[in-house]
Design a protein around this motif. Sequence first.
Motif, PDB file in Angstrom:
ATOM      1  N   LEU A  11     -33.886  71.592  76.862  1.00  0.00           N
ATOM      2  CA  LEU A  11     -32.492  71.892  77.192  1.00  0.00           C
ATOM      3  C   LEU A  11     -31.487  71.036  76.420  1.00  0.00           C
ATOM      4  O   LEU A  11     -30.415  71.522  76.051  1.00  0.00           O
ATOM      5  CB  LEU A  11     -32.258  71.738  78.694  1.00  0.00           C
ATOM      6  CG  LEU A  11     -32.846  72.829  79.578  1.00  0.00           C
ATOM      7  CD1 LEU A  11     -32.534  72.557  81.034  1.00  0.00           C
ATOM      8  CD2 LEU A  11     -32.334  74.194  79.173  1.00  0.00           C
ATOM      9  N   VAL A  12     -31.793  69.784  76.185  1.00  0.00           N
ATOM     10  CA  VAL A  12     -30.845  68.907  75.479  1.00  0.00           C
ATOM     11  C   VAL A  12     -30.612  69.386  74.046  1.00  0.00           C
ATOM     12  O   VAL A  12     -29.460  69.544  73.621  1.00  0.00           O
ATOM     13  CB  VAL A  12     -31.298  67.429  75.546  1.00  0.00           C
ATOM     14  CG1 VAL A  12     -30.469  66.567  74.605  1.00  0.00           C
ATOM     15  CG2 VAL A  12     -31.207  66.913  76.968  1.00  0.00           C
ATOM     16  N   PRO A  13     -31.687  69.654  73.269  1.00  0.00           N
ATOM     17  CA  PRO A  13     -31.423  70.205  71.928  1.00  0.00           C
ATOM     18  C   PRO A  13     -30.746  71.572  71.958  1.00  0.00           C
ATOM     19  O   PRO A  13     -29.900  71.863  71.107  1.00  0.00           O
ATOM     20  CB  PRO A  13     -32.820  70.303  71.299  1.00  0.00           C
ATOM     21  CG  PRO A  13     -33.658  69.356  72.058  1.00  0.00           C
ATOM     22  CD  PRO A  13     -33.103  69.329  73.438  1.00  0.00           C
ATOM     23  N   LEU A  14     -31.100  72.402  72.940  1.00  0.00           N
ATOM     24  CA  LEU A  14     -30.450  73.707  73.059  1.00  0.00           C
ATOM     25  C   LEU A  14     -28.957  73.543  73.326  1.00  0.00           C
ATOM     26  O   LEU A  14     -28.122  74.216  72.712  1.00  0.00           O
ATOM     27  CB  LEU A  14     -31.097  74.537  74.167  1.00  0.00           C
ATOM     28  CG  LEU A  14     -30.508  75.919  74.395  1.00  0.00           C
ATOM     29  CD1 LEU A  14     -30.729  76.795  73.167  1.00  0.00           C
ATOM     30  CD2 LEU A  14     -31.120  76.552  75.629  1.00  0.00           C
ATOM     31  N   ILE A  44     -25.909  74.786  70.896  1.00  0.00           N
ATOM     32  CA  ILE A  44     -24.835  75.663  71.393  1.00  0.00           C
ATOM     33  C   ILE A  44     -23.476  75.011  71.179  1.00  0.00           C
ATOM     34  O   ILE A  44     -22.529  75.646  70.713  1.00  0.00           O
ATOM     35  CB  ILE A  44     -25.074  76.019  72.872  1.00  0.00           C
ATOM     36  CG1 ILE A  44     -26.301  76.926  72.993  1.00  0.00           C
ATOM     37  CG2 ILE A  44     -23.846  76.681  73.477  1.00  0.00           C
ATOM     38  CD1 ILE A  44     -26.753  77.173  74.415  1.00  0.00           C
ATOM     39  N   PHE A  45     -23.372  73.721  71.505  1.00  0.00           N
ATOM     40  CA  PHE A  45     -22.101  73.024  71.327  1.00  0.00           C
ATOM     41  C   PHE A  45     -21.681  73.007  69.856  1.00  0.00           C
ATOM     42  O   PHE A  45     -20.537  73.314  69.518  1.00  0.00           O
ATOM     43  CB  PHE A  45     -22.193  71.596  71.870  1.00  0.00           C
ATOM     44  CG  PHE A  45     -20.956  70.794  71.597  1.00  0.00           C
ATOM     45  CD1 PHE A  45     -19.822  70.963  72.366  1.00  0.00           C
ATOM     46  CD2 PHE A  45     -20.911  69.877  70.549  1.00  0.00           C
ATOM     47  CE1 PHE A  45     -18.664  70.249  72.112  1.00  0.00           C
ATOM     48  CE2 PHE A  45     -19.769  69.157  70.282  1.00  0.00           C
ATOM     49  CZ  PHE A  45     -18.651  69.343  71.072  1.00  0.00           C
ATOM     50  N   ALA A  46     -22.610  72.638  68.979  1.00  0.00           N
ATOM     51  CA  ALA A  46     -22.287  72.565  67.550  1.00  0.00           C
ATOM     52  C   ALA A  46     -21.954  73.939  66.992  1.00  0.00           C
ATOM     53  O   ALA A  46     -21.047  74.082  66.165  1.00  0.00           O
ATOM     54  CB  ALA A  46     -23.459  71.944  66.790  1.00  0.00           C
ATOM     55  N   ILE A  90     -26.998  74.959  61.382  1.00  0.00           N
ATOM     56  CA  ILE A  90     -27.033  74.633  62.813  1.00  0.00           C
ATOM     57  C   ILE A  90     -28.101  75.455  63.525  1.00  0.00           C
ATOM     58  O   ILE A  90     -28.856  74.940  64.356  1.00  0.00           O
ATOM     59  CB  ILE A  90     -25.642  74.855  63.443  1.00  0.00           C
ATOM     60  CG1 ILE A  90     -24.661  73.815  62.930  1.00  0.00           C
ATOM     61  CG2 ILE A  90     -25.718  74.813  64.969  1.00  0.00           C
ATOM     62  CD1 ILE A  90     -23.214  74.117  63.255  1.00  0.00           C
ATOM     63  N   LEU A  91     -28.185  76.734  63.203  1.00  0.00           N
ATOM     64  CA  LEU A  91     -29.126  77.607  63.908  1.00  0.00           C
ATOM     65  C   LEU A  91     -30.576  77.447  63.432  1.00  0.00           C
ATOM     66  O   LEU A  91     -31.500  77.624  64.222  1.00  0.00           O
ATOM     67  CB  LEU A  91     -28.683  79.062  63.770  1.00  0.00           C
ATOM     68  CG  LEU A  91     -27.361  79.411  64.448  1.00  0.00           C
ATOM     69  CD1 LEU A  91     -26.996  80.862  64.176  1.00  0.00           C
ATOM     70  CD2 LEU A  91     -27.424  79.144  65.942  1.00  0.00           C
ATOM     71  N   ILE A  95     -26.627  67.791  64.529  1.00  0.00           N
ATOM     72  CA  ILE A  95     -26.220  66.398  64.358  1.00  0.00           C
ATOM     73  C   ILE A  95     -25.494  66.224  63.021  1.00  0.00           C
ATOM     74  O   ILE A  95     -24.451  65.563  62.939  1.00  0.00           O
ATOM     75  CB  ILE A  95     -27.433  65.455  64.468  1.00  0.00           C
ATOM     76  CG1 ILE A  95     -27.931  65.453  65.923  1.00  0.00           C
ATOM     77  CG2 ILE A  95     -27.076  64.046  64.027  1.00  0.00           C
ATOM     78  CD1 ILE A  95     -29.208  64.688  66.147  1.00  0.00           C
ATOM     79  N   VAL A  96     -26.035  66.846  61.972  1.00  0.00           N
ATOM     80  CA  VAL A  96     -25.384  66.760  60.658  1.00  0.00           C
ATOM     81  C   VAL A  96     -23.998  67.404  60.715  1.00  0.00           C
ATOM     82  O   VAL A  96     -23.032  66.892  60.147  1.00  0.00           O
ATOM     83  CB  VAL A  96     -26.266  67.404  59.566  1.00  0.00           C
ATOM     84  CG1 VAL A  96     -25.517  67.500  58.255  1.00  0.00           C
ATOM     85  CG2 VAL A  96     -27.545  66.609  59.392  1.00  0.00           C
TER      86      VAL A  96
END
Length: 129
Positions: free
Chosen positions: A8-11, A15-17, A41-42, A50-51
């Motif tokens: 969930l954290v990477p997801l 989504i945020f990025a 990003i995807l 992160i980049v």
Amino acid sequence: MLRVLMFLVPLALVIFAFIDCLNTPEDEVKHLPKIAWVFIILLFWIVGPIVWLVAGKNRQLAAGGGTPSEWHRGHRAQYVAPDDNPEFLKSLAQENKKDEQLLKNWEADLRRREEELRRKEHGEEPKDG
């Protein structure tokens, strides 16, 4: 539970990025075209977002040196609600005057018609009786 968080954290980061990238104007995107950042990003789950957050967007303080929220407090360009807009309130007052005049005309027409009906009733009653 830890396995769920590891997914969930990477997801959430992706989504945020992704949304941040889509909402960023083209002239604020750095190094690559916006569409390239979307693919990065995807495709690259943890590294791509992160980049993007570190190097993909111009992140500067607003003019005047404060945070954007502080700057916007003193420089409101648009009205938040219609009742804060004096032009809108003036247009409401004008519409209200038009409506009042229309209502007065209707009332006068109704009184005239009622009076005509009374005259007809009084004029026709003796003939019937």
